[in-house]
Design an enzyme around this catalytic site. Structure first.
Site, PDB file in Angstrom:
ATOM      1  CG  LEU A  35     -29.018  -3.501  36.106  1.00 57.05           C
ATOM      2  CD1 LEU A  35     -28.956  -4.790  36.918  1.00 57.05           C
ATOM      3  CD2 LEU A  35     -28.768  -2.314  37.035  1.00 57.05           C
ATOM      4  CB  SER A  36     -26.437  -1.263  29.530  1.00 60.72           C
ATOM      5  OG  SER A  36     -26.906   0.069  29.679  1.00 60.72           O
ATOM      6  CG  ASN A  37     -22.290   2.721  32.080  1.00 56.01           C
ATOM      7  OD1 ASN A  37     -21.277   2.024  32.159  1.00 56.01           O
ATOM      8  ND2 ASN A  37     -22.243   4.032  32.178  1.00 56.01           N
ATOM      9  CG  ASP A  60     -32.986  -1.741  26.012  1.00 51.81           C
ATOM     10  OD1 ASP A  60     -33.448  -0.593  25.853  1.00 51.81           O
ATOM     11  OD2 ASP A  60     -31.963  -2.153  25.430  1.00 51.81           O
ATOM     12  CB  SER A 127     -24.937  17.313  27.636  1.00 53.48           C
ATOM     13  OG  SER A 127     -23.572  17.602  27.607  1.00 53.48           O
ATOM     14  CE1 TYR A 152     -24.322  11.552  25.856  1.00 54.27           C
ATOM     15  CE2 TYR A 152     -22.897  13.480  25.729  1.00 54.27           C
ATOM     16  CZ  TYR A 152     -23.836  12.722  26.405  1.00 54.27           C
ATOM     17  OH  TYR A 152     -24.286  13.152  27.631  1.00 54.27           O
ATOM     18  CE  LYS A 156     -27.609  13.230  26.570  1.00 55.43           C
ATOM     19  NZ  LYS A 156     -28.632  12.481  27.317  1.00 55.43           N
ATOM     20  CG  ASP A 301     -10.843  17.219  25.328  1.00 58.62           C
ATOM     21  OD1 ASP A 301     -11.968  16.754  25.602  1.00 58.62           O
ATOM     22  OD2 ASP A 301      -9.790  16.840  25.867  1.00 58.62           O
TER      23      ASP A 301
HETATM   24  P1  NAD Z   1     -24.860   6.448  33.713  1.00 61.60           P
HETATM   25  O1  NAD Z   1     -24.369   5.617  32.584  1.00 61.60           O
HETATM   26  O2  NAD Z   1     -24.212   6.301  35.046  1.00 61.60           O
HETATM   27  O3  NAD Z   1     -26.437   6.220  33.905  1.00 61.60           O
HETATM   28  C1  NAD Z   1     -27.289   5.920  32.823  1.00 61.60           C
HETATM   29  C2  NAD Z   1     -28.077   4.665  33.196  1.00 61.60           C
HETATM   30  O4  NAD Z   1     -28.999   4.356  32.162  1.00 61.60           O
HETATM   31  C3  NAD Z   1     -27.186   3.446  33.386  1.00 61.60           C
HETATM   32  O5  NAD Z   1     -27.453   2.876  34.650  1.00 61.60           O
HETATM   33  C4  NAD Z   1     -27.590   2.517  32.250  1.00 61.60           C
HETATM   34  O6  NAD Z   1     -27.512   1.152  32.648  1.00 61.60           O
HETATM   35  C5  NAD Z   1     -29.006   2.954  31.947  1.00 61.60           C
HETATM   36  N1  NAD Z   1     -29.467   2.763  30.569  1.00 61.60           N
HETATM   37  C6  NAD Z   1     -28.871   3.173  29.418  1.00 61.60           C
HETATM   38  N2  NAD Z   1     -29.631   2.866  28.368  1.00 61.60           N
HETATM   39  C7  NAD Z   1     -30.749   2.250  28.841  1.00 61.60           C
HETATM   40  C8  NAD Z   1     -31.905   1.703  28.240  1.00 61.60           C
HETATM   41  N3  NAD Z   1     -32.078   1.691  26.907  1.00 61.60           N
HETATM   42  N4  NAD Z   1     -32.850   1.146  29.032  1.00 61.60           N
HETATM   43  C9  NAD Z   1     -32.696   1.119  30.372  1.00 61.60           C
HETATM   44  N5  NAD Z   1     -31.620   1.631  30.997  1.00 61.60           N
HETATM   45  C10 NAD Z   1     -30.655   2.183  30.239  1.00 61.60           C
HETATM   46  O7  NAD Z   1     -24.807   7.969  33.235  1.00 61.60           O
HETATM   47  P2  NAD Z   1     -24.964   9.329  34.068  1.00 61.60           P
HETATM   48  O8  NAD Z   1     -23.640   9.976  34.150  1.00 61.60           O
HETATM   49  O9  NAD Z   1     -25.740   9.084  35.288  1.00 61.60           O
HETATM   50  O10 NAD Z   1     -25.822  10.164  33.020  1.00 61.60           O
HETATM   51  C11 NAD Z   1     -27.231  10.252  33.098  1.00 61.60           C
HETATM   52  C12 NAD Z   1     -27.737  11.118  31.970  1.00 61.60           C
HETATM   53  O11 NAD Z   1     -27.136  12.408  32.053  1.00 61.60           O
HETATM   54  C13 NAD Z   1     -27.433  10.607  30.570  1.00 61.60           C
HETATM   55  O12 NAD Z   1     -28.517  10.887  29.738  1.00 61.60           O
HETATM   56  C14 NAD Z   1     -26.225  11.421  30.152  1.00 61.60           C
HETATM   57  O13 NAD Z   1     -26.131  11.555  28.752  1.00 61.60           O
HETATM   58  C15 NAD Z   1     -26.537  12.755  30.804  1.00 61.60           C
HETATM   59  N6  NAD Z   1     -25.354  13.585  31.048  1.00 61.60           N
HETATM   60  C16 NAD Z   1     -24.321  13.068  31.773  1.00 61.60           C
HETATM   61  C17 NAD Z   1     -23.176  13.855  31.987  1.00 61.60           C
HETATM   62  C18 NAD Z   1     -21.996  13.312  32.745  1.00 61.60           C
HETATM   63  O14 NAD Z   1     -20.903  13.867  32.622  1.00 61.60           O
HETATM   64  N7  NAD Z   1     -22.157  12.257  33.561  1.00 61.60           N
HETATM   65  C19 NAD Z   1     -23.118  15.151  31.471  1.00 61.60           C
HETATM   66  C20 NAD Z   1     -24.204  15.645  30.749  1.00 61.60           C
HETATM   67  C21 NAD Z   1     -25.333  14.844  30.540  1.00 61.60           C
HETATM   68  N1  UFG Z   2      -8.923  15.083  30.963  1.00 60.25           N
HETATM   69  C1  UFG Z   2      -7.565  14.825  31.098  1.00 60.25           C
HETATM   70  N2  UFG Z   2      -7.185  13.543  31.357  1.00 60.25           N
HETATM   71  C2  UFG Z   2      -8.062  12.511  31.508  1.00 60.25           C
HETATM   72  C3  UFG Z   2      -9.448  12.794  31.386  1.00 60.25           C
HETATM   73  C4  UFG Z   2      -9.834  14.089  31.091  1.00 60.25           C
HETATM   74  O1  UFG Z   2      -6.738  15.715  30.960  1.00 60.25           O
HETATM   75  O2  UFG Z   2      -7.647  11.362  31.730  1.00 60.25           O
HETATM   76  C5  UFG Z   2      -9.355  16.455  30.686  1.00 60.25           C
HETATM   77  C6  UFG Z   2     -10.078  16.577  29.360  1.00 60.25           C
HETATM   78  O3  UFG Z   2      -9.159  16.796  28.312  1.00 60.25           O
HETATM   79  C7  UFG Z   2     -10.988  17.774  29.635  1.00 60.25           C
HETATM   80  C8  UFG Z   2     -11.294  17.670  31.122  1.00 60.25           C
HETATM   81  O4  UFG Z   2     -10.298  16.828  31.676  1.00 60.25           O
HETATM   82  O5  UFG Z   2     -10.271  18.931  29.409  1.00 60.25           O
HETATM   83  C9  UFG Z   2     -12.670  17.093  31.407  1.00 60.25           C
HETATM   84  O6  UFG Z   2     -12.812  15.879  30.697  1.00 60.25           O
HETATM   85  P1  UFG Z   2     -14.003  14.852  30.970  1.00 60.25           P
HETATM   86  O7  UFG Z   2     -13.789  13.690  30.060  1.00 60.25           O
HETATM   87  O8  UFG Z   2     -14.111  14.575  32.425  1.00 60.25           O
HETATM   88  O9  UFG Z   2     -15.311  15.679  30.578  1.00 60.25           O
HETATM   89  P2  UFG Z   2     -15.762  16.349  29.196  1.00 60.25           P
HETATM   90  O10 UFG Z   2     -15.857  17.821  29.453  1.00 60.25           O
HETATM   91  O11 UFG Z   2     -14.936  15.910  28.062  1.00 60.25           O
HETATM   92  O12 UFG Z   2     -17.216  15.709  28.979  1.00 60.25           O
HETATM   93  C10 UFG Z   2     -18.150  15.488  30.059  1.00 60.25           C
HETATM   94  C11 UFG Z   2     -18.980  14.247  29.806  1.00 60.25           C
HETATM   95  C12 UFG Z   2     -19.871  14.430  28.590  1.00 60.25           C
HETATM   96  C13 UFG Z   2     -20.704  15.673  28.774  1.00 60.25           C
HETATM   97  C14 UFG Z   2     -19.813  16.854  29.065  1.00 60.25           C
HETATM   98  C15 UFG Z   2     -20.624  18.078  29.353  1.00 60.25           C
HETATM   99  O13 UFG Z   2     -18.120  13.114  29.609  1.00 60.25           O
HETATM  100  O14 UFG Z   2     -20.743  13.323  28.469  1.00 60.25           O
HETATM  101  O15 UFG Z   2     -18.984  16.595  30.197  1.00 60.25           O
HETATM  102  O16 UFG Z   2     -21.591  17.818  30.293  1.00 60.25           O
HETATM  103  F1  UFG Z   2     -21.429  15.919  27.656  1.00 60.25           F
END
Ligand code: NAD
Ligand code: UFG
Length: 346
Positions: A35-37, A60, A127, A152, A156, A301
């Site tokens: 539940l850290s996020n 954790d 990702s 980050y 990955k 970006d």
């Molecule tokens: P999220 O933060 O909503 O979910 C991740 C969950 O993992 C959270 O509920 C957090 O509390 C839990 N967590 C983190 N570290 C932990 C630990 N050590 N032990 C137990 N729980 C832990 O994120 P999300 O958007 O659902 O992303 C899920 C996965 O997908 C991540 O690995 C993220 O890197 C990957 N990913 C996300 C995106 C995106 O844009 N959301 C894009 C590409 C990849």
């Molecule tokens: N953007 C804005 N204003 C904002 C937020 C975002 O203009 O307030 C723009 C960014 O510059 C970018 C686009 O919207 O051009 C998307 O930005 P996001 O932050 O939503 O997404 P990113 O592509 O930067 O990154 C996301 C996740 C990463 C993941 C990646 C690829 O945050 O964790 O997608 O999966 F790795």
């Protein structure tokens, strides 16, 4: 008896949507999350949609002893989907050790446990960030992996290498890494969705929070890129479509359909959409004008990236089906629903 799947990070954004799809396909789900996020209430949302409250363990995964005790308790886990990780690109540049520690240790502890308790299959959340700014668009799985642009992104890349090496060294283990493009939207029921803590970093929650009046104005980070309207281009994928791909990946391994012990798939729509087009989509589905202004570029970006999802389409029989407007509408409904539940939020 139903196959039991461990979903780490299952109260998080993508994990909760995947838990729903797994339960609806008849799997038994057990979630680990510290539940850290995320919030425990997510379990209520999963139950409201499916009628089933998944088993939940709060700890954790970096805590090896606790993880060991968990595997002693759940001896019938057939496969793992590993979502748990820290995921904010910007934060990772400020706190690199936190990112390396959490994202690498959690995966290594899990793999140790899986080997010890003979759990053969893992699906890993990777990702498109591993590609950096690709030379050729759309990007295929064969595109070269460039040096990571953030800690980050580097986690990955390293996690994929850890998986590749571990699978190679252990015949009984197989892995699928799913490289997500930009997941957005929420479950159509509006019972679960993306819940960023504090001010959102990502575009869509920032758009919907601005739309609902929680934020005064969206900053568009730059309109001087080499793209048709000057703003960045991404491949925005519906989170439920994304969740469904995880179920297919699990079934592929359980039914021995994998072509190799380590497989990689791009999960995207194959469509590039600019920031201004995202704003237009929001305005169409909400009927509201969005207050935004063009500001400077955000450091780090990537100019433009979108997927070639052909391999996932053909091999997994999976396609991202939802339209952009449908997905944007789901995000907007979720925002409105959440605002009703928590009008006090800031
Ligand atoms: P999220 O933060 O909503 O979910 C991740 C969950 O993992 C959270 O509920 C957090 O509390 C839990 N967590 C983190 N570290 C932990 C630990 N050590 N032990 C137990 N729980 C832990 O994120 P999300 O958007 O659902 O992303 C899920 C996965 O997908 C991540 O690995 C993220 O890197 C990957 N990913 C996300 C995106 C995106 O844009 N959301 C894009 C590409 C990849
Ligand atoms: N953007 C804005 N204003 C904002 C937020 C975002 O203009 O307030 C723009 C960014 O510059 C970018 C686009 O919207 O051009 C998307 O930005 P996001 O932050 O939503 O997404 P990113 O592509 O930067 O990154 C996301 C996740 C990463 C993941 C990646 C690829 O945050 O964790 O997608 O999966 F790795």
């Amino acid at each position: 008896m139903a196959d039991r799947i461990l979903v780490t990070g299952g109260t998080g954004y993508i994990g909760s949507h995947t838990a729903v799809e797994l339960i609806q396909k008849g799997f038994e789900v057990v979630i680990i999350d510290n539940l850290s996020n995320s919030y425990i209430d997510t379990l209520d949302g999963i139950e409201a949609i499916t009628g089933v409250r998944p088993a939940f363990a709060q700890f954790d995964i970096c805590d090896r002893a606790r993880l060991q005790a968990f595997f002693e308790q759940y001896t019938d886990i057939r496969a793992v989907i590993h979502f748990a990780a820290c995921k904010a690109v910007g934060e990772s540049t400020q706190k690199p050790l936190m990112y390396y520690r959490n994202n690498l240790n959690s995966l290594m502890n899990l793999l140790d446990g899986m080997l010890q308790y003979h759990i053969p299959y893992i699906v890993f959340s990777s990702s498109c960030t591993v590609y950096g700014q690709p030379d050729v668009l759309p990007v295929t799985e064969q595109a070269p992996i460039k040096p990571a642009t953030s800690p980050y992104g580097n986690t990955k890349q390293i996690c994929e290498a850890i998986l590749r090496d571990t699978v190679k060294a252990n015949e009984g283990l197989a892995a699928i890494a799913l490289r997500y493009f930009n997941p957005i939207g929420a479950h159509p029921s509006a019972c679960i969705g993306e819940l960023p803590i504090g001010v959102p970093n990502n575009l869509v929650p920032f758009i919907t929070q601005t739309g609902i009046g929680l934020r005064p104005c969206l900053n568009v980070f730059g309109n001087d890129y080499n793209t048709p309207d000057g703003t960045n281009i991404r491949d925005y994928i519906n989170v439920v479509d994304l969740a469904k791909a995880h179920v297919i990946a699990i079934e592929r391994m359980l039914r021995h359909k994998s072509k190799a012990n380590f497989e990689i798939f791009n999960l995207g729509t194959g469509r590039g959409v600019s920031v201004l087009e995202m704003i237009q989509s929001f305005e169409r589905v909400s009927g509201r004008k969005l207050n935004y202004k063009i500001t400077g570029r955000r450091p780090g970006d990537t100019e433009q990236v979108w997927a070639d999802p052909t391999y996932a389409n053909q091999e997994l029989g999976w396609t991202a089906e939802s339209s952009l407007d449908e997905t944007m509408l789901s995000a907007w409904k979720w925002e409105q629903h959440y605002q009703q539940l928590h009008p006090e939020r800031k």
